[in-house]
Design an enzyme around this catalytic site. Structure first.
Site, PDB file in Angstrom:
ATOM      1  CG  HIS A  33      -1.389  -4.607  -0.391  1.00  0.00           C
ATOM      2  ND1 HIS A  33      -1.353  -4.503  -1.626  1.00  0.00           N
ATOM      3  CD2 HIS A  33      -2.475  -4.185  -0.325  1.00  0.00           C
ATOM      4  CE1 HIS A  33      -2.659  -3.598  -2.197  1.00  0.00           C
ATOM      5  NE2 HIS A  33      -3.218  -4.042  -1.484  1.00  0.00           N
ATOM      6  CG  ASN A  74      -9.230  -4.980  -1.494  1.00  0.00           C
ATOM      7  OD1 ASN A  74      -9.801  -5.664  -1.920  1.00  0.00           O
ATOM      8  ND2 ASN A  74      -8.517  -3.377  -1.740  1.00  0.00           N
ATOM      9  CD  GLU A 133      -6.808   1.314  -7.894  1.00  0.00           C
ATOM     10  OE1 GLU A 133      -6.021   2.232  -6.566  1.00  0.00           O
ATOM     11  OE2 GLU A 133      -7.903   1.528  -7.276  1.00  0.00           O
ATOM     12  CB  VAL A 134      -0.448  -1.099  -4.877  1.00  0.00           C
ATOM     13  CG1 VAL A 134       1.084  -1.520  -4.688  1.00  0.00           C
ATOM     14  CG2 VAL A 134      -0.763  -0.157  -5.215  1.00  0.00           C
ATOM     15  CG  HIS A 157      -6.245  -2.276   2.366  1.00  0.00           C
ATOM     16  ND1 HIS A 157      -6.148  -0.656   2.168  1.00  0.00           N
ATOM     17  CD2 HIS A 157      -6.178  -3.226   1.331  1.00  0.00           C
ATOM     18  CE1 HIS A 157      -5.661  -0.559   0.843  1.00  0.00           C
ATOM     19  NE2 HIS A 157      -5.822  -2.227   0.443  1.00  0.00           N
ATOM     20  CG  ASP A 199      -3.498   4.664   2.015  1.00  0.00           C
ATOM     21  OD1 ASP A 199      -3.910   2.285   1.553  1.00  0.00           O
ATOM     22  OD2 ASP A 199      -3.694   4.969   0.667  1.00  0.00           O
ATOM     23  CB  ILE A 200      -0.648   7.019   0.495  1.00  0.00           C
ATOM     24  CG1 ILE A 200      -0.054   9.236  -0.583  1.00  0.00           C
ATOM     25  CG2 ILE A 200      -1.209   7.364  -1.038  1.00  0.00           C
ATOM     26  CD1 ILE A 200       1.061   8.868  -0.684  1.00  0.00           C
TER      27      ILE A 200
HETATM   28  P1  5GP Z   1      -5.389  -1.855  -3.664  1.00  0.00           P
HETATM   29  O1  5GP Z   1      -6.736  -0.904  -3.883  1.00  0.00           O
HETATM   30  O2  5GP Z   1      -4.049  -2.489  -3.951  1.00  0.00           O
HETATM   31  O3  5GP Z   1      -5.950  -2.776  -2.314  1.00  0.00           O
HETATM   32  O4  5GP Z   1      -3.953  -0.456  -2.851  1.00  0.00           O
HETATM   33  C1  5GP Z   1      -3.865  -0.178  -2.126  1.00  0.00           C
HETATM   34  C2  5GP Z   1      -3.413   1.232  -1.843  1.00  0.00           C
HETATM   35  O5  5GP Z   1      -2.297   1.441  -2.041  1.00  0.00           O
HETATM   36  C3  5GP Z   1      -4.573   2.359  -2.041  1.00  0.00           C
HETATM   37  O6  5GP Z   1      -4.994   2.430  -0.785  1.00  0.00           O
HETATM   38  C4  5GP Z   1      -3.397   3.730  -1.848  1.00  0.00           C
HETATM   39  O7  5GP Z   1      -3.421   4.615  -1.145  1.00  0.00           O
HETATM   40  C5  5GP Z   1      -2.203   2.936  -1.457  1.00  0.00           C
HETATM   41  N1  5GP Z   1      -0.958   3.075  -1.822  1.00  0.00           N
HETATM   42  C6  5GP Z   1      -0.662   3.922  -3.314  1.00  0.00           C
HETATM   43  N2  5GP Z   1       0.657   4.116  -3.515  1.00  0.00           N
HETATM   44  C7  5GP Z   1       0.780   4.175  -1.691  1.00  0.00           C
HETATM   45  C8  5GP Z   1       2.122   4.652  -1.741  1.00  0.00           C
HETATM   46  O8  5GP Z   1       3.320   5.949  -2.228  1.00  0.00           O
HETATM   47  N3  5GP Z   1       2.065   5.156  -0.032  1.00  0.00           N
HETATM   48  C9  5GP Z   1       1.697   4.215   0.711  1.00  0.00           C
HETATM   49  N4  5GP Z   1       1.615   4.878   2.164  1.00  0.00           N
HETATM   50  N5  5GP Z   1       0.261   3.958   0.489  1.00  0.00           N
HETATM   51  C10 5GP Z   1      -0.078   3.836  -1.412  1.00  0.00           C
END
Ligand code: 5GP
Ligand code: ZN
Length: 114
Positions: free
Chosen positions: A96, A83, A91-92, A98, A29-30
């Site tokens: 995915h 999520n 958010e994405v 985690h 994760d970034i």
């Molecule tokens: P969500 O809130 O959708 O479950 O989590 C999305 C995750 O994707 C976040 O923890 C965020 O830091 C990670 N993320 C978003 N954009 C990127 C990216 O371009 N590269 C990587 N490695 N992680 C990302």
């Protein structure tokens, strides 16, 4: 292609790869929330768990997550989070998982901000 995780899978955006097979990619994760914070994604675009109907792919994702945790030697435990949707805090919009560990992760849920 606008989906950020599809672009990572396609190699258009860089990532720190942790594990890969025919169906699944795992990468760091970034913005890590714990010493180990790895995302496990299907290579095929699915918006969320709501679209996951392929039991084989579901197994591949879970298996990959367990392998990531094993490779990270998280002997004291770890957490898997998916999520999903607005209330799930997603958010994405590419499915995915985690994989989080390497420190005590606290209680399962924090109260929402009001
Ligand atoms: P969500 O809130 O959708 O479950 O989590 C999305 C995750 O994707 C976040 O923890 C965020 O830091 C990670 N993320 C978003 N954009 C990127 C990216 O371009 N590269 C990587 N490695 N992680 C990302
Ligand atoms: Zn995608």
């Amino acid at each position: 292609m606008s989906c950020v995780f599809c672009r990572i899978v396609a190699g258009e955006l860089s990532c720190e790869r942790v594990l890969e097979d025919e169906h699944v990619l795992a990468f760091k994760d970034i913005r890590p929330q714990a010493p180990t914070h790895v995302l496990v994604v299907p290579k095929r675009h699915l918006a969320s768990l709501d679209e996951l109907v392929d039991a084989h792919l579901a197994g591949a994702l879970l298996h990959a997550a367990a392998r990531v945790a094993g490779a990270a030697k998280l002997e004291k435990g770890w957490r898997l989070i998916a999520n999903t949707g607005e209330h799930g805090g997603q958010e994405v919009a590419h499915l995915h998982l985690h994989v989080l560990g390497g420190r005590p992760l606290g209680r399962m849920l924090t109260p929402p901000k009001t």
